[in-house]
Design a protein around this motif. Structure first.
Motif, PDB file in Angstrom:
ATOM      1  N   ASN A 141      31.388 -11.755 113.666  1.00 23.92           N
ATOM      2  CA  ASN A 141      32.240 -12.110 114.232  1.00 23.92           C
ATOM      3  C   ASN A 141      32.076 -12.725 115.811  1.00 23.92           C
ATOM      4  OD1 ASN A 141      35.069 -12.612 114.663  1.00 23.92           O
ATOM      5  ND2 ASN A 141      35.401 -10.555 115.705  1.00 23.92           N
ATOM      6  N   ARG A 198      29.821 -15.544 110.783  1.00 28.81           N
ATOM      7  CA  ARG A 198      30.921 -15.038 110.231  1.00 28.81           C
ATOM      8  C   ARG A 198      30.918 -13.420 110.151  1.00 28.81           C
ATOM      9  NH1 ARG A 198      30.576 -17.771 106.124  1.00 28.81           N
ATOM     10  NH2 ARG A 198      29.679 -16.082 104.876  1.00 28.81           N
ATOM     11  N   HIS A 246      31.447 -16.060 117.023  1.00 25.61           N
ATOM     12  CA  HIS A 246      31.559 -17.698 116.615  1.00 25.61           C
ATOM     13  C   HIS A 246      30.752 -18.748 117.410  1.00 25.61           C
ATOM     14  CE1 HIS A 246      34.731 -16.218 113.968  1.00 25.61           C
ATOM     15  NE2 HIS A 246      35.283 -15.586 115.186  1.00 25.61           N
ATOM     16  N   TYR A 298      25.585 -20.055 110.052  1.00 25.99           N
ATOM     17  CA  TYR A 298      27.060 -19.714 109.820  1.00 25.99           C
ATOM     18  C   TYR A 298      27.602 -18.351 109.306  1.00 25.99           C
ATOM     19  CZ  TYR A 298      27.766 -24.642 111.257  1.00 25.99           C
ATOM     20  OH  TYR A 298      27.806 -26.012 111.889  1.00 25.99           O
TER      21      TYR A 298
END
Length: 127
Positions: free
Chosen positions: A115, A112, A117, A108
């Protein structure tokens, strides 16, 4: 973090500099304009650059020694990545997978920071 030789970075910069394109549809043809972000569509370099870009995601599995070697694995092919956990029961396996995503430097965080996802609706748990 992986190190990329500066000569290779310079070569890639030169290849990607000063690209122009124009739009054509119906009877309209635009003037030529610079492409300031991206790689030419179909360019084989894009696959190689994406593998370099996403290499940190492959490192999410914690290195282990001895019998623990196969507790966490990451498999990747271009833009598809699989986290694999092996444990004695479902709960331990689930906990290991969750940790691979949630620990500092995990999936995760990588998502992040880059960028990029994750589409969690595509996640699957197989036993």
């Amino acid at each position: 973090m992986h190190s990329i030789p500066s000569d290779l970075i310079y070569l890639i910069e030169q290849v990607l500099m000063e690209h122009f394109t124009q739009l054509k549809f119906d009877r309209y043809v635009s003037d030529w304009f610079p492409v300031t972000n991206s790689i030419r569509q179909g360019d084989p370099l894009s696959m190689i650059l994406y593998i370099i870009y996403s290499s940190g995601l492959v490192d999410v599995a914690k290195p282990r020694q001895g019998r623990e070697t196969l507790k966490e694995l990451t498999l990747a092919f271009i833009d598809d990545t699989a986290f694999i956990a092996i444990a004695k029961n479902f709960e331990d396996t689930h906990r290991t997978l969750a940790d691979m995503l949630e620990h500092p430097g995990g999936g995760y965080e990588w998502s992040r920071v880059h960028n990029s996802h994750f589409e969690t609706s595509k996640f699957a748990l197989m036993d």
